[in-house]
Write a protein that holds these residues in place. Structure first.
Motif, PDB file in Angstrom:
ATOM      1  N   ALA A 115     -48.552  16.968   5.593  1.00  0.00           N
ATOM      2  CA  ALA A 115     -49.222  18.078   6.277  1.00  0.00           C
ATOM      3  C   ALA A 115     -48.319  18.617   7.368  1.00  0.00           C
ATOM      4  O   ALA A 115     -47.580  17.861   8.009  1.00  0.00           O
ATOM      5  CB  ALA A 115     -50.542  17.609   6.888  1.00  0.00           C
ATOM      6  N   ASP A 117     -48.766  20.777  10.764  1.00  0.00           N
ATOM      7  CA  ASP A 117     -49.932  21.087  11.591  1.00  0.00           C
ATOM      8  C   ASP A 117     -49.467  21.460  12.993  1.00  0.00           C
ATOM      9  O   ASP A 117     -49.287  20.602  13.852  1.00  0.00           O
ATOM     10  CB  ASP A 117     -50.850  19.851  11.623  1.00  0.00           C
ATOM     11  N   THR A 118     -49.235  22.746  13.207  1.00  0.00           N
ATOM     12  CA  THR A 118     -48.862  23.237  14.534  1.00  0.00           C
ATOM     13  C   THR A 118     -49.924  24.251  14.966  1.00  0.00           C
ATOM     14  O   THR A 118     -50.726  24.706  14.144  1.00  0.00           O
ATOM     15  CB  THR A 118     -47.486  23.931  14.501  1.00  0.00           C
ATOM     16  N   PRO A 119     -49.942  24.605  16.245  1.00  0.00           N
ATOM     17  CA  PRO A 119     -50.956  25.573  16.667  1.00  0.00           C
ATOM     18  C   PRO A 119     -50.903  26.872  15.866  1.00  0.00           C
ATOM     19  O   PRO A 119     -51.923  27.496  15.611  1.00  0.00           O
ATOM     20  CB  PRO A 119     -50.590  25.819  18.141  1.00  0.00           C
ATOM     21  N   ASP A 120     -49.716  27.263  15.418  1.00  0.00           N
ATOM     22  CA  ASP A 120     -49.599  28.545  14.730  1.00  0.00           C
ATOM     23  C   ASP A 120     -49.824  28.463  13.228  1.00  0.00           C
ATOM     24  O   ASP A 120     -50.140  29.471  12.592  1.00  0.00           O
ATOM     25  CB  ASP A 120     -48.225  29.149  14.991  1.00  0.00           C
ATOM     26  N   HIS A 121     -49.668  27.281  12.645  1.00  0.00           N
ATOM     27  CA  HIS A 121     -49.681  27.233  11.182  1.00  0.00           C
ATOM     28  C   HIS A 121     -50.114  25.855  10.696  1.00  0.00           C
ATOM     29  O   HIS A 121     -49.633  24.838  11.181  1.00  0.00           O
ATOM     30  CB  HIS A 121     -48.282  27.572  10.643  1.00  0.00           C
ATOM     31  N   ALA A 122     -51.008  25.852   9.728  1.00  0.00           N
ATOM     32  CA  ALA A 122     -51.437  24.611   9.088  1.00  0.00           C
ATOM     33  C   ALA A 122     -51.081  24.690   7.608  1.00  0.00           C
ATOM     34  O   ALA A 122     -51.312  25.727   6.975  1.00  0.00           O
ATOM     35  CB  ALA A 122     -52.942  24.418   9.247  1.00  0.00           C
ATOM     36  N   ASP A 123     -50.550  23.616   7.071  1.00  0.00           N
ATOM     37  CA  ASP A 123     -50.192  23.643   5.659  1.00  0.00           C
ATOM     38  C   ASP A 123     -50.193  22.228   5.105  1.00  0.00           C
ATOM     39  O   ASP A 123     -50.148  21.260   5.866  1.00  0.00           O
ATOM     40  CB  ASP A 123     -48.820  24.296   5.465  1.00  0.00           C
ATOM     41  N   VAL A 124     -50.284  22.128   3.792  1.00  0.00           N
ATOM     42  CA  VAL A 124     -50.330  20.816   3.136  1.00  0.00           C
ATOM     43  C   VAL A 124     -49.598  20.887   1.803  1.00  0.00           C
ATOM     44  O   VAL A 124     -49.476  21.963   1.201  1.00  0.00           O
ATOM     45  CB  VAL A 124     -51.788  20.365   2.869  1.00  0.00           C
ATOM     46  N   LYS A 155     -44.269  26.991  -2.740  1.00  0.00           N
ATOM     47  CA  LYS A 155     -43.972  26.182  -1.563  1.00  0.00           C
ATOM     48  C   LYS A 155     -42.597  26.522  -1.004  1.00  0.00           C
ATOM     49  O   LYS A 155     -41.620  26.625  -1.759  1.00  0.00           O
ATOM     50  CB  LYS A 155     -43.966  24.691  -1.934  1.00  0.00           C
ATOM     51  N   THR A 168     -44.558  25.787   4.171  1.00  0.00           N
ATOM     52  CA  THR A 168     -45.310  27.039   4.077  1.00  0.00           C
ATOM     53  C   THR A 168     -45.681  27.273   2.619  1.00  0.00           C
ATOM     54  O   THR A 168     -44.808  27.316   1.757  1.00  0.00           O
ATOM     55  CB  THR A 168     -44.480  28.234   4.588  1.00  0.00           C
ATOM     56  N   THR A 169     -46.962  27.412   2.372  1.00  0.00           N
ATOM     57  CA  THR A 169     -47.438  27.663   1.016  1.00  0.00           C
ATOM     58  C   THR A 169     -47.964  29.091   0.938  1.00  0.00           C
ATOM     59  O   THR A 169     -48.741  29.506   1.799  1.00  0.00           O
ATOM     60  CB  THR A 169     -48.573  26.695   0.658  1.00  0.00           C
ATOM     61  N   ALA A 170     -47.555  29.797  -0.081  1.00  0.00           N
ATOM     62  CA  ALA A 170     -48.028  31.177  -0.288  1.00  0.00           C
ATOM     63  C   ALA A 170     -48.847  31.244  -1.573  1.00  0.00           C
ATOM     64  O   ALA A 170     -48.526  30.593  -2.566  1.00  0.00           O
ATOM     65  CB  ALA A 170     -46.850  32.132  -0.362  1.00  0.00           C
ATOM     66  N   ALA A 247     -41.343  37.409   4.032  1.00  0.00           N
ATOM     67  CA  ALA A 247     -41.896  36.709   5.194  1.00  0.00           C
ATOM     68  C   ALA A 247     -41.114  35.448   5.558  1.00  0.00           C
ATOM     69  O   ALA A 247     -41.420  34.809   6.561  1.00  0.00           O
ATOM     70  CB  ALA A 247     -43.359  36.348   4.930  1.00  0.00           C
ATOM     71  N   ARG A 248     -40.102  35.097   4.782  1.00  0.00           N
ATOM     72  CA  ARG A 248     -39.421  33.798   4.992  1.00  0.00           C
ATOM     73  C   ARG A 248     -38.111  33.895   5.762  1.00  0.00           C
ATOM     74  O   ARG A 248     -37.450  32.884   5.970  1.00  0.00           O
ATOM     75  CB  ARG A 248     -39.150  33.105   3.655  1.00  0.00           C
TER      76      ARG A 248
ATOM     77  N   LEU B 212     -49.794  36.291   2.447  1.00  0.00           N
ATOM     78  CA  LEU B 212     -49.829  35.327   1.342  1.00  0.00           C
ATOM     79  C   LEU B 212     -49.904  33.886   1.834  1.00  0.00           C
ATOM     80  O   LEU B 212     -50.607  33.065   1.247  1.00  0.00           O
ATOM     81  CB  LEU B 212     -48.607  35.522   0.437  1.00  0.00           C
ATOM     82  N   SER B 213     -49.211  33.554   2.895  1.00  0.00           N
ATOM     83  CA  SER B 213     -49.303  32.173   3.377  1.00  0.00           C
ATOM     84  C   SER B 213     -50.536  31.984   4.254  1.00  0.00           C
ATOM     85  O   SER B 213     -51.115  30.896   4.290  1.00  0.00           O
ATOM     86  CB  SER B 213     -48.030  31.760   4.116  1.00  0.00           C
ATOM     87  N   ALA B 220     -55.779  25.039   3.865  1.00  0.00           N
ATOM     88  CA  ALA B 220     -55.122  23.959   4.618  1.00  0.00           C
ATOM     89  C   ALA B 220     -55.867  23.689   5.928  1.00  0.00           C
ATOM     90  O   ALA B 220     -56.037  22.534   6.326  1.00  0.00           O
ATOM     91  CB  ALA B 220     -53.668  24.330   4.890  1.00  0.00           C
ATOM     92  N   ARG B 226     -59.151  21.739  10.952  1.00  0.00           N
ATOM     93  CA  ARG B 226     -58.897  22.688  12.052  1.00  0.00           C
ATOM     94  C   ARG B 226     -59.851  23.862  12.043  1.00  0.00           C
ATOM     95  O   ARG B 226     -59.917  24.625  12.996  1.00  0.00           O
ATOM     96  CB  ARG B 226     -57.464  23.196  11.976  1.00  0.00           C
TER      97      ARG B 226
END
Lengths: 300, 300
Positions: A115, A117-124, A155, A168-170, A247-248, B212-213, B220, B226
């Motif tokens: 995972a 998990d930052t304040p700006d972005h969550a992903d798994v 991913k 980062t998952t799109a 976006a990357r 997209l993300s 997530a 969260r």
């Protein structure tokens, strides 16, 4: 590698399983990490009913040998055999081995997902972490690398010192399928998805950043005779992959694309369009390297 | 206005029909442009079988009066009674009247849609043009105005001198429905869609531009605890409406929102979040004003 014959090989030490939602690949592994046999089938986790996991594993052993087994992927999710808690990025092979899930009575191990998990972005993610770490540790990619694994949920995985530092998952692939199968654009999306002028026009239009109106533009352009109906799918694919890549911030960077024969080349085109370069990585070789590193670090 | 009783009114001059895909609204009009009666039903064009249009109109006349009729909307599309070619923006009431479609034997007129066709952007609409032009000509909005008509396909319509100069359609509403009904996010989108912290968090996240993300992040964030599962729909709505509004450069501008009791207030919040202001316009009043202007300019 040959199918399904080395289960009884004297050198066979364990089974490694890349167990996803739809598909599954089993590797018969030697103690030195070499692959003695491998086979892929469609027994992904959605094909296994609750309560039938031990039987499923018995079937694998009947085919490949009565060996301890280690698996990665959605088998460790809420919808799999047992939910294994994610390890939190930054995470490398040490954290993956420490966080391993164990079903001792079945001699079965499950790699945790990762995972972010930052304040700006969550992903798994579940499964891709093995490939990314394995590619770095085996020399398929440097220890500091950006990976892209195209798919339904594309991913992007960043590593430093062979440890995963960003995920980062799109929804790129799933959104394409939704539009093609269920939307008002469906009738414009029956043509092939392939590199060409329509795909590249989609990438170029994605750079403008207004995905929601560009999608309706797929329809308007056909109605107004500005784009051939059979180009709609390729254009839409370019639009979505282009929006994903845009976006990357790939400009000036090398992206390691974990192999996908259909989508990999399309992502390569988009990465180049946005100023990056890419190289293809053998996803199976990366998985084998990663899972063997993890296997070597756990007490079985 | 009262339902369905003025068909025999001595002052009735013609019928005006706002005939969309799913719904239809009929107005019984006096020669001075006042509305004598109106009623809405679900006999949108997708409810009318090919070859049954004259019967459908006969049914309307049986109910509202044997009068000439003018209609706008998808009734003029390939899937409607007869395809009426779009007029090309810039276009105002003069172009709409000049481009009117006629079925003389049925005393039936169909307002053309408007196409926007520049090298950078192609767009089309059928029906909304009557409201936008009508709002300007009737004083509901100034002659230079930006309109937003929320819906499955959200329309942004720019006018100068009461003429349509730009059209942008966003797939916002349809994409929300696709995600809620068919995607991996569906189980996180069963809660209410309403203004509140989750909706506004979606708007804020939309400003980053990586739709997209952010969409995968809906899943997530719930998996990582969260965000509450019941907030998923409101957050996703904020993400999509936010992405739509973010692309329109509304900062410092007044947006005239054609009334939609559900979506209008949500768009107002998003417009304010991106530095604009908004005002609600009565869509029925705007339609009536527009259709009467067009009616007054055609030879029947």
């Amino acid at each position: 590698m040959s199918d399904d014959k080395a289960g009884a090989s004297p050198a066979a030490a364990y089974l490694a399983i890349d167990w996803g939602t739809t598909n599954r690949r089993v590797y018969v592994m030697a103690a030195d990490g070499s692959v003695l046999a491998t086979a892929r089938d469609d027994r992904g986790i959605k094909s296994v009913e609750a309560g039938c996991w031990a039987d499923e594993l018995a079937g694998i052993r009947a085919r490949f040998g009565d060996l301890p087994a280690i698996a990665a992927g959605m088998v460790g999710s809420t919808r799999g055999w047992r939910e294994i808690p994610y390890v939190i990025a930054p995470a490398g092979v040490t954290e993956l081995a420490t966080g391993i899930g164990r079903i001792p009575e079945e001699r079965f191990f499950i790699v945790p997902g990762v995972a972010y998990d930052t304040p700006d972005h969550a992903d798994v993610m579940r499964g891709e972490e093995v490939q990314a770490v394995g590619a770095c540790l085996s020399g398929l990619a440097p220890h500091d690398a950006l990976f892209c694994q195209p798919g339904t949920h594309n991913k992007w995985i960043g590593l430093k010192d062979a440890r995963i530092t960003s995920v980062t998952t799109a929804l790129t692939g799933e959104l394409f399928a939704l539009l093609r199968d269920h939307s008002i654009l469906a009738e414009m999306m029956t043509g092939p998805v392939e590199d060409g002028p329509a795909f590249r026009a989609g990438i170029a239009d994605a750079a403008g950043g207004d995905l929601l109106s560009r999608l309706f533009g797929v329809r308007a352009s056909v109605l107004l005779g500005r784009r051939a109906r059979e180009d709609g799918a390729a254009y839409t694919s370019g639009l979505l992959i282009g929006a994903d890549v845009a976006a990357r911030e790939v400009a000036g960077r090398l992206v390691h694309i974990l192999s996908d024969p259909n989508l990999g080349p399309l992502y390569a085109v988009a990465i180049e369009a946005f100023g990056g370069t890419s190289t293809a990585i053998d996803g199976q070789a990366a998985f084998v390297a990663g899972i063997h590193h993890i296997w070597s670090m756990i007490d079985d």
